[in-house]
Design an enzyme around this catalytic site. Structure first.
Site, mmCIF file in Angstrom:
data_model
loop_
_atom_site.group_PDB
_atom_site.id
_atom_site.type_symbol
_atom_site.label_atom_id
_atom_site.label_comp_id
_atom_site.label_asym_id
_atom_site.label_seq_id
_atom_site.Cartn_x
_atom_site.Cartn_y
_atom_site.Cartn_z
ATOM 1 N N GLY A 24 -5.284 -11.817 2.890
ATOM 2 C CA GLY A 24 -4.664 -12.139 4.173
ATOM 3 C C GLY A 24 -4.947 -11.024 5.168
ATOM 4 N N GLN A 36 -3.786 -5.851 12.596
ATOM 5 C CA GLN A 36 -4.458 -4.918 11.662
ATOM 6 C C GLN A 36 -5.888 -4.583 12.113
ATOM 7 O OE1 GLN A 36 -3.090 -7.360 8.033
ATOM 8 N NE2 GLN A 36 -3.240 -5.309 7.208
ATOM 9 N N CYS A 65 -1.544 -3.873 0.690
ATOM 10 C CA CYS A 65 -1.800 -4.063 2.124
ATOM 11 C C CYS A 65 -3.052 -3.284 2.483
ATOM 12 C CB CYS A 65 -0.609 -3.568 2.941
ATOM 13 S SG CYS A 65 -0.824 -3.786 4.720
ATOM 14 N N LEU A 66 -3.944 -3.931 3.224
ATOM 15 C CA LEU A 66 -5.200 -3.267 3.595
ATOM 16 C C LEU A 66 -4.949 -2.114 4.567
ATOM 17 C CD1 LEU A 66 -7.347 -6.521 3.943
ATOM 18 C CD2 LEU A 66 -7.308 -4.911 2.012
ATOM 19 N N HIS A 70 4.516 -11.657 4.151
ATOM 20 C CA HIS A 70 3.949 -10.309 4.334
ATOM 21 C C HIS A 70 3.199 -10.252 5.678
ATOM 22 C CE1 HIS A 70 1.549 -6.719 2.747
ATOM 23 N NE2 HIS A 70 0.848 -7.096 3.796
ATOM 24 N N GLU A 71 2.372 -11.282 5.943
ATOM 25 C CA GLU A 71 1.572 -11.276 7.180
ATOM 26 C C GLU A 71 2.461 -11.465 8.411
ATOM 27 O OE1 GLU A 71 -1.317 -10.193 6.955
ATOM 28 O OE2 GLU A 71 -1.533 -10.427 4.796
ATOM 29 N N HIS A 103 3.880 -8.349 9.608
ATOM 30 C CA HIS A 103 2.953 -7.570 10.455
ATOM 31 C C HIS A 103 3.139 -7.941 11.936
ATOM 32 C CE1 HIS A 103 0.416 -5.219 7.782
ATOM 33 N NE2 HIS A 103 0.162 -6.259 7.017
#
Ligand code: K1U
Ligand code: ZN
Length: 173
Positions: free
Chosen positions: A50, A55, A98-99, A140-141, A144
């Site tokens: 994702g 990000q 998480c990236l 999670h996204e 963000h």
């Protein structure tokens, strides 16, 4: 299409952007579709499952995702202005990554089922139920989009340790 740089928490300027609340998209245009194409390519290259637009430094309410398993055909999903319409009271734990917080994996508890509404790649409204990894990933996204990282769900001690670890790894690289 282009691979964009993913913002990470070890960099103070990146962190300031990651903490921003993303703004809604008025109409889905070709420019937004180009951004979604770039985000998807960036996510596949990372690799991840994702990615939120913030990000890659674009604080817009846009998310891409692909939950296809190894060996399965790609199954990209696009979410513009996603909303949670309803969520289950049952919390389920999942070890998240998480990236933007590379190499850190910690368990977070979230509602195990959510009902979501969003605009797709073509700007059409979709209403859908999400459970399992889909429910974990969309929540999670969507965090963000509010400037919230998965490490913000941890104790202060665990969060500070995670950031220190990411900073150390960045310095060593
Ligand atoms: O940075 C992100 O928001 C992407 C993140 C999404 C996510 C993962 C796990 C739980 C919740 C949300 C990632 O993709 S981290 C990398 C990852 O999970 C993964 C990478 C390669 C293969 C399979 C998974
Ligand atoms: Zn993330």
């Amino acid at each position: 299409m282009a691979i964009r740089r993913i913002l990470t928490v070890d960099n103070a300027a990146d962190l300031a952007v990651l903490k921003k609340k993303s703004v809604p998209v008025e109409t889905v245009t070709d420019e937004h579709r180009a951004l979604m194409d770039d985000m998807l390519e960036t996510m596949y290259a990372a690799p991840g499952i994702g990615l939120a637009a913030v990000q890659v430094g674009e604080p817009l309410r846009i998310i891409v995702m692909d939950l296809a398993r190894d060996g399965e055909d790609r199954a990209p999903r696009y979410f513009v202005n996603p909303e949670i319409i309803e969520k289950n009271d049952n919390l389920a734990p999942y070890e998240e990554g998480c990236l933007s917080v590379p190499e850190i994996y910690e368990t977070v508890e979230r509602p195990d089922q959510v009902h979501i509404r969003y605009l797709d790649y073509n700007g059409h409204q979709v209403d859908e139920a999400a459970d399992g990894l889909y429910a974990v990933c969309i929540q999670h996204e969507m965090d963000h989009l509010e400037g919230v990282l998965f490490i913000d769900h941890l104790s202060r001690l665990k969060r500070d340790r995670a950031i220190t670890k990411v900073k150390k790894a960045a310095r060593a690289a």
